[in-house]
Design an enzyme around this catalytic site. Structure first.
Site, PDB file in Angstrom:
ATOM      1  N   GLY A  20       0.832  -1.208   0.000  1.00 27.37           N
ATOM      2  CA  GLY A  20       0.000   0.000   0.000  1.00 27.37           C
ATOM      3  C   GLY A  20       0.864   1.255   0.000  1.00 27.37           C
ATOM      4  O   GLY A  20       2.103   1.176   0.055  1.00 27.37           O
ATOM      5  N   ASP A  45      -4.607 -12.969   3.641  1.00 24.92           N
ATOM      6  CA  ASP A  45      -5.884 -12.282   3.492  1.00 24.92           C
ATOM      7  C   ASP A  45      -6.351 -11.880   4.889  1.00 24.92           C
ATOM      8  O   ASP A  45      -6.730 -12.715   5.697  1.00 24.92           O
ATOM      9  CB  ASP A  45      -6.910 -13.204   2.824  1.00 24.92           C
ATOM     10  CG  ASP A  45      -8.261 -12.518   2.679  1.00 24.92           C
ATOM     11  OD1 ASP A  45      -8.364 -11.306   3.009  1.00 24.92           O
ATOM     12  OD2 ASP A  45      -9.211 -13.183   2.230  1.00 24.92           O
ATOM     13  N   LEU A  46      -6.304 -10.590   5.153  1.00 18.83           N
ATOM     14  CA  LEU A  46      -6.626 -10.095   6.505  1.00 18.83           C
ATOM     15  C   LEU A  46      -8.098 -10.268   6.855  1.00 18.83           C
ATOM     16  O   LEU A  46      -8.470 -10.132   8.026  1.00 18.83           O
ATOM     17  CB  LEU A  46      -6.242  -8.623   6.627  1.00 18.83           C
ATOM     18  CG  LEU A  46      -4.744  -8.338   6.519  1.00 18.83           C
ATOM     19  CD1 LEU A  46      -4.505  -6.847   6.427  1.00 18.83           C
ATOM     20  CD2 LEU A  46      -3.997  -8.924   7.715  1.00 18.83           C
ATOM     21  N   ALA A  69      -5.383  -1.730   5.237  1.00 17.98           N
ATOM     22  CA  ALA A  69      -6.735  -1.299   5.599  1.00 17.98           C
ATOM     23  C   ALA A  69      -7.635  -1.478   4.390  1.00 17.98           C
ATOM     24  O   ALA A  69      -7.149  -1.566   3.253  1.00 17.98           O
ATOM     25  CB  ALA A  69      -6.742   0.171   6.029  1.00 17.98           C
ATOM     26  N   THR A  71      -9.628   0.653   2.299  1.00 18.23           N
ATOM     27  CA  THR A  71      -9.627   2.115   2.155  1.00 18.23           C
ATOM     28  C   THR A  71     -10.564   2.635   1.050  1.00 18.23           C
ATOM     29  O   THR A  71     -10.540   3.829   0.742  1.00 18.23           O
ATOM     30  CB  THR A  71      -8.198   2.630   1.866  1.00 18.23           C
ATOM     31  OG1 THR A  71      -7.690   1.942   0.722  1.00 18.23           O
ATOM     32  CG2 THR A  71      -7.269   2.423   3.041  1.00 18.23           C
ATOM     33  N   TYR A 108      -2.941   2.576  12.194  1.00 21.14           N
ATOM     34  CA  TYR A 108      -3.302   3.880  11.635  1.00 21.14           C
ATOM     35  C   TYR A 108      -4.812   4.006  11.500  1.00 21.14           C
ATOM     36  O   TYR A 108      -5.502   3.024  11.204  1.00 21.14           O
ATOM     37  CB  TYR A 108      -2.641   4.084  10.261  1.00 21.14           C
ATOM     38  CG  TYR A 108      -1.137   4.077  10.359  1.00 21.14           C
ATOM     39  CD1 TYR A 108      -0.425   5.252  10.557  1.00 21.14           C
ATOM     40  CD2 TYR A 108      -0.429   2.874  10.328  1.00 21.14           C
ATOM     41  CE1 TYR A 108       0.957   5.243  10.696  1.00 21.14           C
ATOM     42  CE2 TYR A 108       0.953   2.843  10.463  1.00 21.14           C
ATOM     43  CZ  TYR A 108       1.638   4.034  10.650  1.00 21.14           C
ATOM     44  OH  TYR A 108       3.005   4.009  10.803  1.00 21.14           O
ATOM     45  N   THR A 110      -8.170   7.212  10.773  1.00 21.32           N
ATOM     46  CA  THR A 110      -8.555   8.235   9.791  1.00 21.32           C
ATOM     47  C   THR A 110      -9.309   9.416  10.391  1.00 21.32           C
ATOM     48  O   THR A 110     -10.009   9.269  11.401  1.00 21.32           O
ATOM     49  CB  THR A 110      -9.437   7.576   8.709  1.00 21.32           C
ATOM     50  OG1 THR A 110      -9.926   8.581   7.822  1.00 21.32           O
ATOM     51  CG2 THR A 110     -10.630   6.860   9.320  1.00 21.32           C
ATOM     52  N   TYR A 134     -16.869   3.324   6.058  1.00 24.45           N
ATOM     53  CA  TYR A 134     -15.407   3.269   6.197  1.00 24.45           C
ATOM     54  C   TYR A 134     -14.992   3.878   7.542  1.00 24.45           C
ATOM     55  O   TYR A 134     -14.251   3.272   8.316  1.00 24.45           O
ATOM     56  CB  TYR A 134     -14.738   4.015   5.030  1.00 24.45           C
ATOM     57  CG  TYR A 134     -13.271   4.316   5.241  1.00 24.45           C
ATOM     58  CD1 TYR A 134     -12.318   3.301   5.182  1.00 24.45           C
ATOM     59  CD2 TYR A 134     -12.836   5.618   5.516  1.00 24.45           C
ATOM     60  CE1 TYR A 134     -10.969   3.583   5.391  1.00 24.45           C
ATOM     61  CE2 TYR A 134     -11.490   5.899   5.709  1.00 24.45           C
ATOM     62  CZ  TYR A 134     -10.562   4.878   5.647  1.00 24.45           C
ATOM     63  OH  TYR A 134      -9.240   5.152   5.857  1.00 24.45           O
ATOM     64  N   LYS A 138     -13.264   1.999  10.755  1.00 24.82           N
ATOM     65  CA  LYS A 138     -11.955   2.406  11.285  1.00 24.82           C
ATOM     66  C   LYS A 138     -12.070   2.786  12.765  1.00 24.82           C
ATOM     67  O   LYS A 138     -11.169   2.490  13.560  1.00 24.82           O
ATOM     68  CB  LYS A 138     -11.388   3.585  10.484  1.00 24.82           C
ATOM     69  CG  LYS A 138     -10.998   3.256   9.041  1.00 24.82           C
ATOM     70  CD  LYS A 138      -9.822   2.305   8.926  1.00 24.82           C
ATOM     71  CE  LYS A 138      -8.520   2.907   9.416  1.00 24.82           C
ATOM     72  NZ  LYS A 138      -7.375   1.947   9.204  1.00 24.82           N
TER      73      LYS A 138
HETATM   74  N1  LIG Z   1      -5.693   6.820   1.855  1.00 24.93           N
HETATM   75  C1  LIG Z   1      -6.164   7.811   2.614  1.00 24.93           C
HETATM   76  O1  LIG Z   1      -6.558   8.870   2.123  1.00 24.93           O
HETATM   77  C2  LIG Z   1      -6.199   7.658   4.118  1.00 24.93           C
HETATM   78  C3  LIG Z   1      -6.741   8.721   4.888  1.00 24.93           C
HETATM   79  C4  LIG Z   1      -6.763   8.589   6.271  1.00 24.93           C
HETATM   80  C5  LIG Z   1      -6.269   7.454   6.879  1.00 24.93           C
HETATM   81  N2  LIG Z   1      -5.775   6.442   6.107  1.00 24.93           N
HETATM   82  C6  LIG Z   1      -5.291   5.250   6.788  1.00 24.93           C
HETATM   83  O2  LIG Z   1      -3.890   5.171   6.598  1.00 24.93           O
HETATM   84  C7  LIG Z   1      -3.487   3.797   6.534  1.00 24.93           C
HETATM   85  C8  LIG Z   1      -2.684   3.562   5.268  1.00 24.93           C
HETATM   86  O3  LIG Z   1      -3.524   3.866   4.147  1.00 24.93           O
HETATM   87  P1  LIG Z   1      -2.996   3.784   2.640  1.00 24.93           P
HETATM   88  O4  LIG Z   1      -3.522   4.979   1.949  1.00 24.93           O
HETATM   89  O5  LIG Z   1      -1.548   3.479   2.604  1.00 24.93           O
HETATM   90  O6  LIG Z   1      -3.840   2.520   2.127  1.00 24.93           O
HETATM   91  P2  LIG Z   1      -3.714   1.725   0.756  1.00 24.93           P
HETATM   92  O7  LIG Z   1      -2.721   2.358  -0.151  1.00 24.93           O
HETATM   93  O8  LIG Z   1      -5.109   1.484   0.289  1.00 24.93           O
HETATM   94  O9  LIG Z   1      -3.084   0.367   1.243  1.00 24.93           O
HETATM   95  C9  LIG Z   1      -3.794  -0.534   2.025  1.00 24.93           C
HETATM   96  C10 LIG Z   1      -3.215  -1.896   1.791  1.00 24.93           C
HETATM   97  O10 LIG Z   1      -4.016  -2.861   2.506  1.00 24.93           O
HETATM   98  C11 LIG Z   1      -4.150  -3.987   1.673  1.00 24.93           C
HETATM   99  N3  LIG Z   1      -5.319  -4.796   1.958  1.00 24.93           N
HETATM  100  C12 LIG Z   1      -6.618  -4.448   1.811  1.00 24.93           C
HETATM  101  N4  LIG Z   1      -7.400  -5.507   2.074  1.00 24.93           N
HETATM  102  C13 LIG Z   1      -6.582  -6.526   2.405  1.00 24.93           C
HETATM  103  C14 LIG Z   1      -6.796  -7.877   2.781  1.00 24.93           C
HETATM  104  N5  LIG Z   1      -8.014  -8.416   2.848  1.00 24.93           N
HETATM  105  N6  LIG Z   1      -5.721  -8.650   3.053  1.00 24.93           N
HETATM  106  C15 LIG Z   1      -4.476  -8.148   2.946  1.00 24.93           C
HETATM  107  N7  LIG Z   1      -4.206  -6.876   2.600  1.00 24.93           N
HETATM  108  C16 LIG Z   1      -5.261  -6.083   2.321  1.00 24.93           C
HETATM  109  C17 LIG Z   1      -4.287  -3.403   0.281  1.00 24.93           C
HETATM  110  O11 LIG Z   1      -4.059  -4.395  -0.688  1.00 24.93           O
HETATM  111  P3  LIG Z   1      -4.724  -4.234  -2.148  1.00 24.93           P
HETATM  112  O12 LIG Z   1      -4.045  -3.051  -2.766  1.00 24.93           O
HETATM  113  O13 LIG Z   1      -4.432  -5.530  -2.795  1.00 24.93           O
HETATM  114  O14 LIG Z   1      -6.193  -3.997  -1.911  1.00 24.93           O
HETATM  115  C18 LIG Z   1      -3.243  -2.309   0.294  1.00 24.93           C
HETATM  116  O15 LIG Z   1      -1.975  -2.782  -0.102  1.00 24.93           O
HETATM  117  C19 LIG Z   1      -4.769   2.982   6.639  1.00 24.93           C
HETATM  118  O16 LIG Z   1      -4.983   2.619   7.973  1.00 24.93           O
HETATM  119  C20 LIG Z   1      -5.842   3.956   6.224  1.00 24.93           C
HETATM  120  O17 LIG Z   1      -7.120   3.629   6.768  1.00 24.93           O
HETATM  121  C21 LIG Z   1      -5.711   6.528   4.751  1.00 24.93           C
END
Ligand SMILES: NC(=O)c1ccc[n+]([C@@H]2O[C@H](COP(=O)([O-])OP(=O)(O)OC[C@H]3O[C@@H](n4cnc5c(N)ncnc54)[C@H](OP(=O)(O)O)[C@@H]3O)[C@@H](O)[C@H]2O)c1
Length: 307
Positions: A20, A45-46, A69, A71, A108, A110, A134, A138
Protein backbone atom coordinates in the site's frame (compact mmCIF):
# COMPACT_ATOMS: atom_id res chain seq x y z
CA UNK A 1 6.06 -12.37 1.68
CA UNK A 2 9.38 -10.53 1.54
CA UNK A 3 11.88 -11.25 4.30
CA UNK A 4 15.33 -9.98 5.26
CA UNK A 5 17.78 -12.01 7.39
CA UNK A 6 17.29 -12.23 11.15
CA UNK A 7 19.84 -10.82 13.57
CA UNK A 8 19.82 -11.46 17.30
CA UNK A 9 20.23 -7.86 18.38
CA UNK A 10 17.78 -6.03 16.14
CA UNK A 11 14.01 -6.08 16.58
CA UNK A 12 12.04 -8.18 14.12
CA UNK A 13 9.53 -6.01 12.29
CA UNK A 14 6.34 -7.22 10.65
CA UNK A 15 4.93 -4.75 8.09
CA UNK A 16 1.35 -5.67 7.22
CA UNK A 17 0.14 -4.20 3.92
CA UNK A 18 3.60 -3.50 2.49
CA UNK A 19 2.24 -2.91 -1.02
CA UNK A 20 0.00 0.00 0.00
CA UNK A 21 0.95 3.69 -0.10
CA UNK A 22 2.12 3.82 3.50
CA UNK A 23 3.37 0.22 3.66
CA UNK A 24 5.83 0.83 0.82
CA UNK A 25 7.31 3.89 2.53
CA UNK A 26 7.49 2.10 5.90
CA UNK A 27 9.36 -0.79 4.35
CA UNK A 28 11.79 1.66 2.75
CA UNK A 29 12.51 3.72 5.86
CA UNK A 30 12.72 0.79 8.29
CA UNK A 31 15.27 -0.98 6.08
CA UNK A 32 18.32 -1.68 8.23
CA UNK A 33 16.40 -1.10 11.47
CA UNK A 34 15.98 -4.82 12.02
CA UNK A 35 14.92 -7.88 10.06
CA UNK A 36 11.72 -7.06 8.20
CA UNK A 37 8.92 -9.38 7.23
CA UNK A 38 6.68 -7.53 4.78
CA UNK A 39 3.37 -9.00 3.68
CA UNK A 40 0.80 -8.00 1.10
CA UNK A 41 -2.60 -9.36 0.19
CA UNK A 42 -1.06 -12.20 -1.82
CA UNK A 43 0.59 -13.73 1.25
CA UNK A 44 -2.20 -13.08 3.76
CA UNK A 45 -5.88 -12.28 3.49
CA UNK A 46 -6.63 -10.10 6.51
CA UNK A 47 -10.32 -10.84 6.17
CA UNK A 48 -9.41 -14.37 7.32
CA UNK A 49 -8.90 -14.40 11.10
CA UNK A 50 -6.93 -17.66 11.05
CA UNK A 51 -4.49 -16.40 8.40
CA UNK A 52 -4.00 -13.14 10.30
CA UNK A 53 -3.19 -14.90 13.57
CA UNK A 54 -0.96 -17.41 11.83
CA UNK A 55 0.96 -14.58 10.16
CA UNK A 56 2.12 -13.23 13.54
CA UNK A 57 2.96 -16.73 14.82
CA UNK A 58 5.18 -17.31 11.80
CA UNK A 59 6.82 -13.87 11.73
CA UNK A 60 7.52 -13.72 15.51
CA UNK A 61 7.81 -9.91 15.44
CA UNK A 62 8.94 -7.50 18.14
CA UNK A 63 7.21 -4.66 16.27
CA UNK A 64 4.06 -4.85 14.11
CA UNK A 65 3.35 -1.95 11.75
CA UNK A 66 -0.15 -2.29 10.35
CA UNK A 67 -0.37 -0.26 7.13
CA UNK A 68 -3.13 -2.43 5.68
CA UNK A 69 -6.73 -1.30 5.60
CA UNK A 70 -9.90 -1.42 3.58
CA UNK A 71 -9.63 2.12 2.15
CA UNK A 72 -12.26 2.16 -0.63
CA UNK A 73 -14.46 4.79 1.06
CA UNK A 74 -17.37 4.65 -1.40
CA UNK A 75 -17.29 0.88 -1.98
CA UNK A 76 -17.40 0.29 1.78
CA UNK A 77 -21.02 1.48 1.75
CA UNK A 78 -21.94 -1.75 -0.06
CA UNK A 79 -19.19 -4.00 1.40
CA UNK A 80 -19.77 -3.35 5.07
CA UNK A 81 -18.81 -6.81 6.35
CA UNK A 82 -15.55 -6.85 4.41
CA UNK A 83 -14.65 -3.34 5.59
CA UNK A 84 -15.23 -4.38 9.22
CA UNK A 85 -13.31 -7.65 8.78
CA UNK A 86 -10.20 -5.75 7.61
CA UNK A 87 -10.57 -2.54 9.61
CA UNK A 88 -11.87 -3.95 12.92
CA UNK A 89 -11.31 -7.70 13.19
CA UNK A 90 -7.79 -7.79 11.71
CA UNK A 91 -6.37 -4.98 13.92
CA UNK A 92 -7.95 -6.64 16.97
CA UNK A 93 -6.20 -9.92 16.16
CA UNK A 94 -2.89 -8.17 15.45
CA UNK A 95 -3.20 -6.29 18.77
CA UNK A 96 -3.98 -9.53 20.63
CA UNK A 97 -1.00 -11.28 19.10
CA UNK A 98 1.23 -8.27 19.81
CA UNK A 99 0.08 -8.31 23.44
CA UNK A 100 0.82 -12.03 23.72
CA UNK A 101 4.37 -11.39 22.47
CA UNK A 102 4.81 -8.09 24.34
CA UNK A 103 5.45 -6.55 20.92
CA UNK A 104 4.88 -2.91 19.94
CA UNK A 105 1.80 -2.54 17.74
CA UNK A 106 1.50 0.53 15.47
CA UNK A 107 -1.86 1.07 13.79
CA UNK A 108 -3.30 3.88 11.63
CA UNK A 109 -6.74 5.43 11.55
CA UNK A 110 -8.55 8.23 9.79
CA UNK A 111 -9.99 11.74 10.03
CA UNK A 112 -13.24 10.21 8.69
CA UNK A 113 -14.12 9.06 12.21
CA UNK A 114 -15.24 12.70 12.71
CA UNK A 115 -18.42 14.25 11.32
CA UNK A 116 -16.75 17.46 10.15
CA UNK A 117 -18.94 19.74 12.25
CA UNK A 118 -16.10 21.72 13.84
CA UNK A 119 -14.36 24.76 12.36
CA UNK A 120 -11.09 24.38 14.27
CA UNK A 121 -8.68 21.40 14.26
CA UNK A 122 -10.05 18.23 15.84
CA UNK A 123 -8.48 16.99 19.08
CA UNK A 124 -8.05 13.36 20.14
CA UNK A 125 -10.54 14.09 22.93
CA UNK A 126 -13.30 15.26 20.53
CA UNK A 127 -16.19 12.82 20.19
CA UNK A 128 -16.10 10.70 17.01
CA UNK A 129 -19.20 10.49 14.86
CA UNK A 130 -18.40 8.88 11.49
CA UNK A 131 -20.59 9.78 8.51
CA UNK A 132 -19.81 6.65 6.48
CA UNK A 133 -19.15 2.90 6.79
CA UNK A 134 -15.41 3.27 6.20
CA UNK A 135 -15.12 5.78 9.07
CA UNK A 136 -17.28 3.63 11.33
CA UNK A 137 -15.20 0.52 10.58
CA UNK A 138 -11.96 2.41 11.28
CA UNK A 139 -13.39 3.75 14.55
CA UNK A 140 -14.36 0.18 15.50
CA UNK A 141 -10.74 -0.78 14.75
CA UNK A 142 -9.39 1.93 17.06
CA UNK A 143 -11.71 0.79 19.83
CA UNK A 144 -10.76 -2.86 19.28
CA UNK A 145 -7.04 -2.06 19.60
CA UNK A 146 -7.61 0.09 22.70
CA UNK A 147 -9.78 -2.66 24.15
CA UNK A 148 -7.00 -5.24 23.78
CA UNK A 149 -4.42 -2.92 25.35
CA UNK A 150 -0.72 -3.73 25.37
CA UNK A 151 1.99 -1.55 23.85
CA UNK A 152 0.07 0.16 21.07
CA UNK A 153 0.17 3.41 19.13
CA UNK A 154 -2.70 4.54 16.92
CA UNK A 155 -1.90 7.34 14.50
CA UNK A 156 -4.97 9.03 13.00
CA UNK A 157 -4.12 10.64 9.71
CA UNK A 158 -5.87 12.25 6.73
CA UNK A 159 -5.96 12.63 2.93
CA UNK A 160 -3.02 10.25 2.42
CA UNK A 161 -1.15 10.41 -0.87
CA UNK A 162 2.33 9.71 -2.18
CA UNK A 163 4.36 8.69 -5.20
CA UNK A 164 2.64 5.28 -5.47
CA UNK A 165 -0.82 3.80 -5.25
CA UNK A 166 -4.28 5.23 -5.68
CA UNK A 167 -4.50 8.79 -4.47
CA UNK A 168 -5.70 12.31 -5.29
CA UNK A 169 -2.34 13.55 -6.59
CA UNK A 170 -1.84 10.71 -9.06
CA UNK A 171 -5.52 10.91 -10.11
CA UNK A 172 -5.13 14.65 -10.82
CA UNK A 173 -1.98 14.07 -12.89
CA UNK A 174 -3.70 11.30 -14.88
CA UNK A 175 -6.87 13.34 -15.47
CA UNK A 176 -4.81 16.34 -16.63
CA UNK A 177 -3.44 14.20 -19.45
CA UNK A 178 -6.98 13.19 -20.47
CA UNK A 179 -9.00 16.41 -20.02
CA UNK A 180 -8.68 20.19 -20.39
CA UNK A 181 -11.12 21.02 -17.58
CA UNK A 182 -11.64 19.58 -14.11
CA UNK A 183 -14.31 20.37 -11.51
CA UNK A 184 -13.05 19.90 -7.95
CA UNK A 185 -14.88 20.03 -4.62
CA UNK A 186 -14.06 23.23 -2.75
CA UNK A 187 -16.11 22.89 0.45
CA UNK A 188 -14.33 19.96 2.10
CA UNK A 189 -11.30 21.09 4.09
CA UNK A 190 -8.62 18.71 5.31
CA UNK A 191 -4.92 18.08 5.79
CA UNK A 192 -3.20 16.37 2.85
CA UNK A 193 -0.55 14.06 4.30
CA UNK A 194 2.15 12.17 2.46
CA UNK A 195 2.97 8.51 2.96
CA UNK A 196 6.62 9.65 3.04
CA UNK A 197 6.07 11.97 6.02
CA UNK A 198 3.91 9.41 7.86
CA UNK A 199 6.62 6.77 7.50
CA UNK A 200 9.36 9.20 8.52
CA UNK A 201 7.50 10.30 11.66
CA UNK A 202 6.60 6.71 12.57
CA UNK A 203 10.26 5.67 12.21
CA UNK A 204 11.41 8.59 14.34
CA UNK A 205 8.92 7.80 17.13
CA UNK A 206 9.61 4.04 17.13
CA UNK A 207 13.35 4.79 17.24
CA UNK A 208 12.80 7.09 20.23
CA UNK A 209 10.68 4.52 22.06
CA UNK A 210 13.29 1.78 21.60
CA UNK A 211 16.00 4.18 22.79
CA UNK A 212 13.94 4.89 25.93
CA UNK A 213 13.59 8.58 25.05
CA UNK A 214 9.86 8.69 25.77
CA UNK A 215 9.87 6.87 29.10
CA UNK A 216 7.89 3.80 30.11
CA UNK A 217 5.11 2.39 27.87
CA UNK A 218 2.39 3.92 30.05
CA UNK A 219 3.91 7.32 29.18
CA UNK A 220 3.39 6.95 25.43
CA UNK A 221 0.80 4.23 24.70
CA UNK A 222 -2.28 5.72 23.05
CA UNK A 223 -3.94 7.52 20.18
CA UNK A 224 -2.36 10.48 18.38
CA UNK A 225 -3.24 12.63 15.39
CA UNK A 226 -0.47 12.60 12.79
CA UNK A 227 -0.86 14.79 9.70
CA UNK A 228 1.12 17.27 7.64
CA UNK A 229 0.72 20.87 8.78
CA UNK A 230 -1.92 23.30 7.53
CA UNK A 231 -5.20 22.78 5.73
CA UNK A 232 -6.73 23.22 2.30
CA UNK A 233 -9.76 22.23 0.22
CA UNK A 234 -9.54 19.58 -2.51
CA UNK A 235 -9.79 22.46 -5.02
CA UNK A 236 -6.93 24.36 -3.36
CA UNK A 237 -4.89 21.16 -3.23
CA UNK A 238 -5.46 20.62 -6.97
CA UNK A 239 -4.41 24.23 -7.68
CA UNK A 240 -1.17 23.68 -5.73
CA UNK A 241 -0.49 20.41 -7.55
CA UNK A 242 -0.85 21.95 -11.00
CA UNK A 243 1.07 25.09 -10.04
CA UNK A 244 4.18 22.90 -9.69
CA UNK A 245 3.42 19.88 -11.90
CA UNK A 246 3.68 21.97 -15.06
CA UNK A 247 7.34 22.75 -14.39
CA UNK A 248 8.39 19.53 -12.65
CA UNK A 249 6.43 16.93 -14.61
CA UNK A 250 5.62 18.73 -17.87
CA UNK A 251 1.89 18.40 -17.18
CA UNK A 252 -0.34 20.91 -18.98
CA UNK A 253 -2.50 22.44 -16.22
CA UNK A 254 -6.23 21.98 -16.87
CA UNK A 255 -8.77 24.72 -16.19
CA UNK A 256 -10.03 24.11 -12.64
CA UNK A 257 -13.57 24.91 -11.52
CA UNK A 258 -14.50 24.88 -7.82
CA UNK A 259 -17.72 23.00 -7.08
CA UNK A 260 -19.79 22.16 -4.01
CA UNK A 261 -20.00 18.67 -2.48
CA UNK A 262 -23.66 18.50 -3.50
CA UNK A 263 -22.60 18.87 -7.15
CA UNK A 264 -20.37 15.79 -6.89
CA UNK A 265 -22.56 13.12 -5.29
CA UNK A 266 -20.78 10.03 -3.92
CA UNK A 267 -22.14 6.89 -2.18
CA UNK A 268 -20.32 7.81 1.07
CA UNK A 269 -20.82 11.15 2.82
CA UNK A 270 -17.61 12.94 3.80
CA UNK A 271 -16.83 15.42 6.59
CA UNK A 272 -16.74 19.10 5.60
CA UNK A 273 -13.89 19.95 7.94
CA UNK A 274 -11.56 17.19 9.12
CA UNK A 275 -8.31 18.99 9.93
CA UNK A 276 -6.58 17.21 12.84
CA UNK A 277 -4.64 19.02 15.56
CA UNK A 278 -1.17 17.51 16.03
CA UNK A 279 -0.51 19.22 19.35
CA UNK A 280 -0.59 15.95 21.35
CA UNK A 281 1.93 14.32 18.98
CA UNK A 282 4.19 17.36 19.19
CA UNK A 283 3.93 17.60 22.98
CA UNK A 284 4.58 13.89 23.59
CA UNK A 285 7.13 13.01 20.93
CA UNK A 286 8.42 16.43 19.78
CA UNK A 287 7.48 15.23 16.32
CA UNK A 288 6.23 17.57 13.63
CA UNK A 289 5.41 16.62 10.05
CA UNK A 290 6.17 19.00 7.18
CA UNK A 291 3.54 21.60 6.18
CA UNK A 292 1.40 20.08 3.39
CA UNK A 293 2.87 22.45 0.76
CA UNK A 294 6.46 21.32 1.49
CA UNK A 295 5.42 17.66 1.60
CA UNK A 296 3.70 18.08 -1.79
CA UNK A 297 6.89 19.58 -3.21
CA UNK A 298 8.91 16.63 -1.84
CA UNK A 299 6.51 14.16 -3.44
CA UNK A 300 6.46 15.95 -6.81
CA UNK A 301 10.27 15.99 -6.75
CA UNK A 302 10.24 12.22 -6.05
CA UNK A 303 7.93 11.72 -9.04
CA UNK A 304 10.20 13.90 -11.22
CA UNK A 305 13.26 11.83 -10.32
CA UNK A 306 11.38 8.57 -10.94
CA UNK A 307 10.16 9.79 -14.36
N1 LIG B 1 -5.69 6.82 1.85
C1 LIG B 1 -6.16 7.81 2.61
O1 LIG B 1 -6.56 8.87 2.12
C2 LIG B 1 -6.20 7.66 4.12
C3 LIG B 1 -6.74 8.72 4.89
C4 LIG B 1 -6.76 8.59 6.27
C5 LIG B 1 -6.27 7.45 6.88
N2 LIG B 1 -5.77 6.44 6.11
C6 LIG B 1 -5.29 5.25 6.79
O2 LIG B 1 -3.89 5.17 6.60
C7 LIG B 1 -3.49 3.80 6.53
C8 LIG B 1 -2.68 3.56 5.27
O3 LIG B 1 -3.52 3.87 4.15
P1 LIG B 1 -3.00 3.78 2.64
O4 LIG B 1 -3.52 4.98 1.95
O5 LIG B 1 -1.55 3.48 2.60
O6 LIG B 1 -3.84 2.52 2.13
P2 LIG B 1 -3.71 1.72 0.76
O7 LIG B 1 -2.72 2.36 -0.15
O8 LIG B 1 -5.11 1.48 0.29
O9 LIG B 1 -3.08 0.37 1.24
C9 LIG B 1 -3.79 -0.53 2.02
C10 LIG B 1 -3.22 -1.90 1.79
O10 LIG B 1 -4.02 -2.86 2.51
C11 LIG B 1 -4.15 -3.99 1.67
N3 LIG B 1 -5.32 -4.80 1.96
C12 LIG B 1 -6.62 -4.45 1.81
N4 LIG B 1 -7.40 -5.51 2.07
C13 LIG B 1 -6.58 -6.53 2.41
C14 LIG B 1 -6.80 -7.88 2.78
N5 LIG B 1 -8.01 -8.42 2.85
N6 LIG B 1 -5.72 -8.65 3.05
C15 LIG B 1 -4.48 -8.15 2.95
N7 LIG B 1 -4.21 -6.88 2.60
C16 LIG B 1 -5.26 -6.08 2.32
C17 LIG B 1 -4.29 -3.40 0.28
O11 LIG B 1 -4.06 -4.40 -0.69
P3 LIG B 1 -4.72 -4.23 -2.15
O12 LIG B 1 -4.05 -3.05 -2.77
O13 LIG B 1 -4.43 -5.53 -2.80
O14 LIG B 1 -6.19 -4.00 -1.91
C18 LIG B 1 -3.24 -2.31 0.29
O15 LIG B 1 -1.98 -2.78 -0.10
C19 LIG B 1 -4.77 2.98 6.64
O16 LIG B 1 -4.98 2.62 7.97
C20 LIG B 1 -5.84 3.96 6.22
O17 LIG B 1 -7.12 3.63 6.77
C21 LIG B 1 -5.71 6.53 4.75
Amino acid sequence: MSESPTTATNPRILIVGNAGQLGRELEKIFLGFGPIVGVDRESVDLADAGQTRDLVHRAEPDIILNAAAYTAVDRAESERDLAYAINEQAPRILAEEALRRNALFVHYSTDYIFDGGKTSPWLESDPPNPLNVYGASKLAGEQAVEGVGGKFLIFRTSWVYGPHGQNFLLTMLRLARERDRLSIVDDQIGGPTTSIELARATHSIVTGILAGRFGAPEDWIGLYHMTCGGSVSWFGFAQAIFARAAELLAVKPPTLTPIATQDYPTPAARPRYSVLSNSKLQARFAEKLLPWEAALEETLQALRIAK
